[in-house]
Design a protein around this motif. Structure first.
Motif, PDB file in Angstrom:
ATOM      1  N   UNK B 137       0.868  -1.170   0.000  1.00  0.00           N
ATOM      2  CA  UNK B 137       0.000   0.000   0.000  1.00  0.00           C
ATOM      3  C   UNK B 137       0.907   1.223   0.000  1.00  0.00           C
ATOM      4  N   UNK B 138       0.695   2.109  -0.948  1.00  0.00           N
ATOM      5  CA  UNK B 138       1.615   3.238  -1.103  1.00  0.00           C
ATOM      6  C   UNK B 138       0.939   4.540  -0.718  1.00  0.00           C
ATOM      7  N   UNK B 139       1.588   5.284   0.151  1.00  0.00           N
ATOM      8  CA  UNK B 139       1.137   6.640   0.444  1.00  0.00           C
ATOM      9  C   UNK B 139       2.241   7.620   0.098  1.00  0.00           C
ATOM     10  N   UNK B 140       1.819   8.698  -0.530  1.00  0.00           N
ATOM     11  CA  UNK B 140       2.780   9.715  -0.918  1.00  0.00           C
ATOM     12  C   UNK B 140       2.419  10.987  -0.167  1.00  0.00           C
ATOM     13  N   UNK B 141       3.390  11.580   0.493  1.00  0.00           N
ATOM     14  CA  UNK B 141       3.089  12.847   1.160  1.00  0.00           C
ATOM     15  C   UNK B 141       2.947  13.911   0.081  1.00  0.00           C
ATOM     16  N   UNK B 142       2.114  14.889   0.323  1.00  0.00           N
ATOM     17  CA  UNK B 142       1.904  15.932  -0.685  1.00  0.00           C
ATOM     18  C   UNK B 142       2.884  17.055  -0.500  1.00  0.00           C
ATOM     19  N   UNK B 143       2.846  17.989  -1.397  1.00  0.00           N
ATOM     20  CA  UNK B 143       3.681  19.173  -1.236  1.00  0.00           C
ATOM     21  C   UNK B 143       4.332  19.613  -2.512  1.00  0.00           C
ATOM     22  N   UNK B 152       9.336  15.728  -2.054  1.00  0.00           N
ATOM     23  CA  UNK B 152       8.217  16.596  -1.742  1.00  0.00           C
ATOM     24  C   UNK B 152       8.408  17.209  -0.368  1.00  0.00           C
ATOM     25  N   UNK B 156       1.979  21.146   3.898  1.00  0.00           N
ATOM     26  CA  UNK B 156       0.985  20.073   3.751  1.00  0.00           C
ATOM     27  C   UNK B 156       1.623  18.701   3.933  1.00  0.00           C
ATOM     28  N   UNK B 160       0.529  15.915   6.609  1.00  0.00           N
ATOM     29  CA  UNK B 160       0.298  14.527   6.223  1.00  0.00           C
ATOM     30  C   UNK B 160       0.931  13.585   7.243  1.00  0.00           C
ATOM     31  N   UNK B 163      -0.671  12.445  10.517  1.00  0.00           N
ATOM     32  CA  UNK B 163      -1.752  11.470  10.510  1.00  0.00           C
ATOM     33  C   UNK B 163      -1.319  10.029  10.245  1.00  0.00           C
TER      34      UNK B 163
END
Lengths: 250, 250
Positions: B137-143, B152, B156, B160, B163
């Motif tokens: 499962x991949x999560x990418x921090x935004x920015x 990034x 924001x 991220x 959480x």
DNA sequence: ACCGCCAATGTTATAAATTAACATTAAAAG
DNA sequence: CTTTTAATGTTAATTTATAACATTGGCGGT
């Protein structure tokens, strides 16, 4: 780095090419020899190649190459290229634009000129494509990465969108029908699209004609919500009329 | 296409560059004007750019450009591979892991087996690499996307991180010195790293030996803040001792 | 086969651009 | 305040590119 050198670099990346004569107009009072030496520095730095009477941006040159490459590899999906090319005409310099995920929008990203842009996108592959453009500022919304369409979504992505403004949004749709409007196959993704459309000053949907008449589970917009639909020539004539009737609305 | 033109094209793509004088040796008996015109044809075909006294291959030039992006990933590849291989041993199934941006970590991402993982990363290129793993499962921090190291950062991105929980963080460092600790070249990026390290249960730094003794402007961690430093064999022996002394600390 | 046409190549003169070598100026270091 | 160094300016000589026109050789039409 030198102030003058930076300006030349920027100029050359924007225009793709510069003539010594132009440089002399830009920097009057400087000898041609100095400007020549500057071009040599840029060449040594791998930014440009000197040509007779000036220099050309390497980034721009490879962009041309990529365009040729992309053009050929897209021959089977020539529609996407046609759509992206049309959409390119609505890209406005120095604006905040949103690029949705999807292959058609990816095609648009590949065609982007070296203009100054503030790009926000939900697709990491599109972000990586756009970062090649030296004048663009790239923002990527955060969130969970969808394996199928390489798009980001989730609550944090929504939060991200709260904090940015969008002039023009270039959106992709997986389906459109008059009954269900513009639809996509993923709930979270639909939420992102809804929010972007709500925040954007102008919404342009890029959709090839094969999507017309198809519906997917989640509706993210109605025809009234968007300002323009860009498609290829494969649309049935009555579809063409209803979809393009609202061009320049708002 | 012309036979001669093909040969010139081939030659130019192999050597990257050709001088008119060389061409005249290659094709004796032809006037310089003809060869010049050939080069112009190649330029019109988008294969080359004419320079003073010859021409350069566009392919070759864009290769140089790509090299600039990929230069660091090609530097010390052997070391990076060794480090990534070692780090792989500390990857634990079904854990939440953070992958920092950087070429060494990218190398680790490429080596990942198809184990079940919850991956969070600050690098879109690493996210795209990891998404090939069907069980992750991949999560990418935004920015905001940094053009130089493809990472990034921004407010924001920090939000991220609030959480999510991190079991193991695989971090990259651009420099380490005993005086300044682990350092990087970008403020916003440093803030991300700090937060990740604060939140992570276990922190592993991947750093090739060439970074030892170098300092960059922003410190993001001290030796005490990390649980392990993985490097190659090129470290001075006293460095080896001090860096690896705290293995399995905490 | 003959003619004329067209494309490719060659020739020359002219214009333009690059280089090299040295002179000058400005800025930094001591 | 002087010395030194880097950046810029100047000029002439060399190299390269261009334009305009000449020549060649093949090709199709009748």
């Amino acid at each position: 780095m030198d102030e003058r050198l930076s300006r030349i670099k920027q100029y050359i990346h924007e225009k793709g090419e510069i003539k010594l004569a132009e440089l002399q107009q830009l920097f009057p009072g400087l000898s041609s020899m100095t400007l020549r030496r500057d071009l040599k520095k840029l060449e040594d730095a791998g930014e440009a190649v000197r040509t007779k009477g000036g220099a050309k941006s390497i980034r721009h040159l490879s962009r041309i190459k990529e365009e040729m490459y992309a053009k050929r590899s897209l021959e089977n999906t020539a529609e996407k290229y046609i759509i992206a090319k049309k959409a390119l005409g609505y890209m406005e310099e120095s604006r905040s634009v949103f690029l949705d995920s999807g292959t058609t929008v990816m095609c648009l990203a590949q065609l982007l000129e070296a203009q100054k842009l503030f790009i926000t996108t939900s697709a990491p592959n599109i972000a990586l494509e756009c970062v090649k453009n030296p004048n663009a500022t790239i923002n990527l919304i955060g969130g969970n990465l969808n394996r199928d369409n390489l798009s980001l979504s989730g609550i944090t992505a929504l939060d991200f969108l709260d904090n940015i403004n969008i002039d023009i949004a270039f959106m992709a749709a997986s389906g459109f029908s008059h009954k269900n409007g513009f639809t996509c196959g993923n709930y979270a993704e639909g939420e992102i699209k809804k929010k972007v459309i709500a925040k954007a000053g102008k919404v342009i949907v890029l959709m090839d004609s094969s999507k017309y008449g198809k519906s997917l589970p989640f509706t993210f917009a109605r025809l009234n919500d968007v300002d323009m639909v860009i498609s290829d020539d494969g649309l049935p004539s009555e579809a063409e009329k209803s979809l393009t009737a609202n061009k320049y609305k708002k």
